[in-house]
Design a protein around this motif. Sequence first.
Motif, PDB file in Angstrom:
ATOM      1  N   LEU A  94       0.829  -1.207   0.000  1.00  0.00           N
ATOM      2  CA  LEU A  94       0.000   0.000   0.000  1.00  0.00           C
ATOM      3  C   LEU A  94       0.863   1.256   0.000  1.00  0.00           C
ATOM      4  CD1 LEU A  94      -2.630  -1.161   2.620  1.00  0.00           C
ATOM      5  CD2 LEU A  94      -2.827  -1.214   0.144  1.00  0.00           C
ATOM      6  N   GLY A  95       0.354   2.323  -0.606  1.00  0.00           N
ATOM      7  CA  GLY A  95       1.142   3.530  -0.777  1.00  0.00           C
ATOM      8  C   GLY A  95       0.974   4.573   0.311  1.00  0.00           C
ATOM      9  N   PHE A  96       0.213   4.284   1.379  1.00  0.00           N
ATOM     10  CA  PHE A  96       0.051   5.310   2.402  1.00  0.00           C
ATOM     11  C   PHE A  96       1.228   5.299   3.369  1.00  0.00           C
ATOM     12  CE2 PHE A  96      -2.360   1.592   3.703  1.00  0.00           C
ATOM     13  CZ  PHE A  96      -1.898   1.358   4.972  1.00  0.00           C
ATOM     14  N   ALA A  97       1.360   6.390   4.098  1.00  0.00           N
ATOM     15  CA  ALA A  97       2.528   6.576   4.972  1.00  0.00           C
ATOM     16  C   ALA A  97       2.491   5.591   6.133  1.00  0.00           C
ATOM     17  CB  ALA A  97       2.558   8.000   5.505  1.00  0.00           C
ATOM     18  N   ARG A  98       3.612   4.991   6.398  1.00  0.00           N
ATOM     19  CA  ARG A  98       3.796   4.136   7.559  1.00  0.00           C
ATOM     20  C   ARG A  98       4.839   4.814   8.439  1.00  0.00           C
ATOM     21  NH1 ARG A  98       0.950  -0.886   7.070  1.00  0.00           N
ATOM     22  NH2 ARG A  98       1.927  -1.127   9.078  1.00  0.00           N
ATOM     23  N   TRP A  99       4.854   4.477   9.704  1.00  0.00           N
ATOM     24  CA  TRP A  99       5.701   5.191  10.642  1.00  0.00           C
ATOM     25  C   TRP A  99       6.628   4.248  11.393  1.00  0.00           C
ATOM     26  CZ3 TRP A  99       5.172  10.207   9.848  1.00  0.00           C
ATOM     27  CH2 TRP A  99       3.978  10.676   9.340  1.00  0.00           C
ATOM     28  N   LYS A 100       7.696   4.823  11.923  1.00  0.00           N
ATOM     29  CA  LYS A 100       8.592   4.143  12.841  1.00  0.00           C
ATOM     30  C   LYS A 100       8.974   5.166  13.902  1.00  0.00           C
ATOM     31  CE  LYS A 100      12.721   5.146  10.133  1.00  0.00           C
ATOM     32  NZ  LYS A 100      13.828   4.592   9.379  1.00  0.00           N
ATOM     33  N   TYR A 101       9.577   4.704  14.976  1.00  0.00           N
ATOM     34  CA  TYR A 101      10.017   5.605  16.035  1.00  0.00           C
ATOM     35  C   TYR A 101      11.537   5.619  16.083  1.00  0.00           C
ATOM     36  CZ  TYR A 101       5.345   6.265  17.892  1.00  0.00           C
ATOM     37  OH  TYR A 101       4.041   6.629  18.055  1.00  0.00           O
ATOM     38  N   ALA A 102      12.110   6.822  16.108  1.00  0.00           N
ATOM     39  CA  ALA A 102      13.559   7.014  16.213  1.00  0.00           C
ATOM     40  C   ALA A 102      13.857   7.555  17.613  1.00  0.00           C
ATOM     41  CB  ALA A 102      14.055   7.989  15.152  1.00  0.00           C
ATOM     42  N   TRP A 103      14.929   7.068  18.213  1.00  0.00           N
ATOM     43  CA  TRP A 103      15.302   7.450  19.571  1.00  0.00           C
ATOM     44  C   TRP A 103      15.741   8.898  19.623  1.00  0.00           C
ATOM     45  CZ3 TRP A 103      20.430   6.790  22.342  1.00  0.00           C
ATOM     46  CH2 TRP A 103      20.283   6.990  23.716  1.00  0.00           C
ATOM     47  N   ASP A 104      15.251   9.631  20.607  1.00  0.00           N
ATOM     48  CA  ASP A 104      15.651  11.014  20.857  1.00  0.00           C
ATOM     49  C   ASP A 104      16.462  11.024  22.158  1.00  0.00           C
ATOM     50  OD1 ASP A 104      15.988  13.708  21.110  1.00  0.00           O
ATOM     51  OD2 ASP A 104      13.880  14.171  21.445  1.00  0.00           O
TER      52      ASP A 104
END
Length: 118
Positions: A60-70
């Motif tokens: 699918l072409g919709f946005a997927r997310w991940k979490y990056a450490w801050d």
Amino acid sequence: MKSEDTPFEGGPMDGRVLPVLVGMTGHPPKTYRIPVPDPDGGPPTVLVYRRVPRDAGPGLGFARWKYAWDPTGRKGRKGPGRKWPWSKPDPGLGPAPDPARAADPDATPGGKPDDADG
């Protein structure tokens, strides 16, 4: 409520995938905070992760997310809340006041004569 398996990058959670609740728009929260209890009974350490777009893969072409450490874990432009023009600036930002200027009891700005000097 609906959840989505979301990967974490960097920090102690690197490589792990956790189910994260998504909101009405289908997006997970912008900031994900994980409290880690202290083994000695002190205050917990809070790990802060920021939501970033994941690389588009097949499907699918919709946005997927991940979490990056801050590692800083502080509020900023990307942190929670809005930055309104009338908001007070952060105390740690901006130039430091000149101590010589603060010690001057004269209310006249430097380099300009008083009107009484005529």
